[in-house]
Design a protein around this motif. Sequence first.
Motif, short mmCIF file in Angstrom:
data_model
loop_
_atom_site.label_atom_id
_atom_site.label_comp_id
_atom_site.label_asym_id
_atom_site.label_seq_id
_atom_site.Cartn_x
_atom_site.Cartn_y
_atom_site.Cartn_z
N UNK B 20 90.76 91.52 87.18
CA UNK B 20 91.30 91.65 85.81
C UNK B 20 92.77 92.11 85.84
N UNK B 21 93.13 92.92 86.84
CA UNK B 21 94.54 93.33 86.96
C UNK B 21 95.40 92.10 87.28
N UNK B 22 94.90 91.23 88.15
CA UNK B 22 95.67 90.03 88.50
C UNK B 22 95.89 89.15 87.29
N UNK B 23 94.86 89.00 86.47
CA UNK B 23 95.03 88.18 85.26
C UNK B 23 96.06 88.83 84.34
N UNK B 24 95.97 90.16 84.19
CA UNK B 24 96.90 90.86 83.31
C UNK B 24 98.34 90.79 83.86
N UNK B 25 98.48 90.88 85.17
CA UNK B 25 99.80 90.94 85.79
C UNK B 25 100.42 89.56 85.96
N UNK B 26 99.61 88.60 86.35
CA UNK B 26 100.16 87.30 86.73
C UNK B 26 99.99 86.24 85.63
N UNK B 27 98.79 86.17 85.03
CA UNK B 27 98.52 85.12 84.05
C UNK B 27 99.07 85.42 82.66
N UNK B 28 98.92 86.68 82.21
CA UNK B 28 99.28 86.97 80.82
C UNK B 28 100.76 86.67 80.51
N UNK B 29 101.71 87.06 81.39
CA UNK B 29 103.10 86.68 81.08
C UNK B 29 103.28 85.15 80.98
N UNK B 30 102.60 84.42 81.87
CA UNK B 30 102.72 82.95 81.84
C UNK B 30 102.09 82.40 80.56
#
Lengths: 152, 146
Positions: B20-30
């Motif tokens: 979930x951290x990876x999604x928040x860190x990497x995906x959400x900005x994109x």
Amino acid sequence: MSGALRLATIVMLAAGGVFTGGVVWYAWERVWIWRRLALREYAVDFRRSVRKADPALPILLVTCGTAAGAFALLTGGTARTLAICGIGLLATILVSSIVLAEPINSQFRRRAEGVVPPDAERLRRRWRRFHLVRTAMAAFAFALLVTAVSYA
Amino acid sequence: MSEWWAIPMLLSGSLFAGGVVSIAWERIPAWREASLTGFRTAFGHTLRRVDRLQPMLLVLWLVSTIGFAITAGGAAGAAAVVAAAGLLVVLVGSAAWLVPVQGRLVSRELPSPEAERLRSQWLRGHVIRTVLALAALALIVVAAVS
């Protein structure tokens, strides 16, 4: 457990846990999707992704490895042996990432967005294989560190 | 006895929280920067992968944390109880709030303002879920070394 050992263990498990979860997420989600994208779409997405992941994951890896070093110094017996094996795997991940993955990352990062490097398909395949091996090593290293804590 | 629960608790917890951290860190900005059409396509791809793994990890994490809390007792058990309560909030919140939003985002032709509202809602909900998961991870790590 002494205060210093407790602190080292907490930092090792927290940083190592988020690092391992992160690389597993890449292997499970991004790698699967990247495999299916056209090369131009892949070049755009991979470049953006590397820019986000690059500072975060290496910092977590080094933090975990350093804390694991302190843990190994402060323990003995099986706990120390397991921690040293975990550190060895983390060091292998770090060095191989610099030697094998970073040149691929920079092929995409140094170009303008959307520009596909020459031989991009081979680079994509090579990065994917490397990342799957790195993921297996990270998961195994973290399992070793967690087991080491149960012996401390 | 609590060590037998600590190992699956730490492993499943780390994989879930790291995901979930990876999604928040990497995906959400994109996803914030993407066009609505681009976002819905990419979001659908991610859901297809993540929905197979993350709920299973969360349930495993919750069960092993409850097992740890029962067997550990004392301060470690109390920290695990608080972590389990947080995980329960994540589980119920995801099922009751975020899963219906996901379903609407990927399966229907929505008017743009509605899709935009749902995107913002999902991204906000995911950030809340990430904070709770990280807090629960911190608690179980502290509990495991107590």
